[in-house]
Scaffold this motif. Structure first.
Motif: not given
Length: 69
Positions: A53-60
């Motif tokens: 979830d943190r990784d996807r948020a950083a990608d966004r």
């Protein structure tokens, strides 16, 4: 030790009678290992999901590296 066995009785039988109906130490240890494994799997899965979830948020937001803009 035949004389002592006759004098004192059968220790194995006394021990078997004493611990009858109780969970053995090896069975208890095995059960605890299984329960611990299941608990660790859940914890690890939650940690992995949080990382994702943190990784996807950083990608966004634009990736893991952001300049000081």
């Amino acid at each position: 030790m035949g004389f002592l066995d006759r004098l004192l009785g059968n220790d194995q039988q006394r021990a078997a009678d004493r611990y009858a109906g109780r969970e053995s130490a090896s069975d208890r240890a095995a059960r605890r290992r299984r329960e611990s494994y299941r608990r660790n799997v859940t914890k690890t899965a939650r940690q992995g999901q949080a990382w994702e979830d943190r990784d996807r948020a950083a990608d966004r937001k634009g990736g893991w590296y952001r300049s000081g803009r």
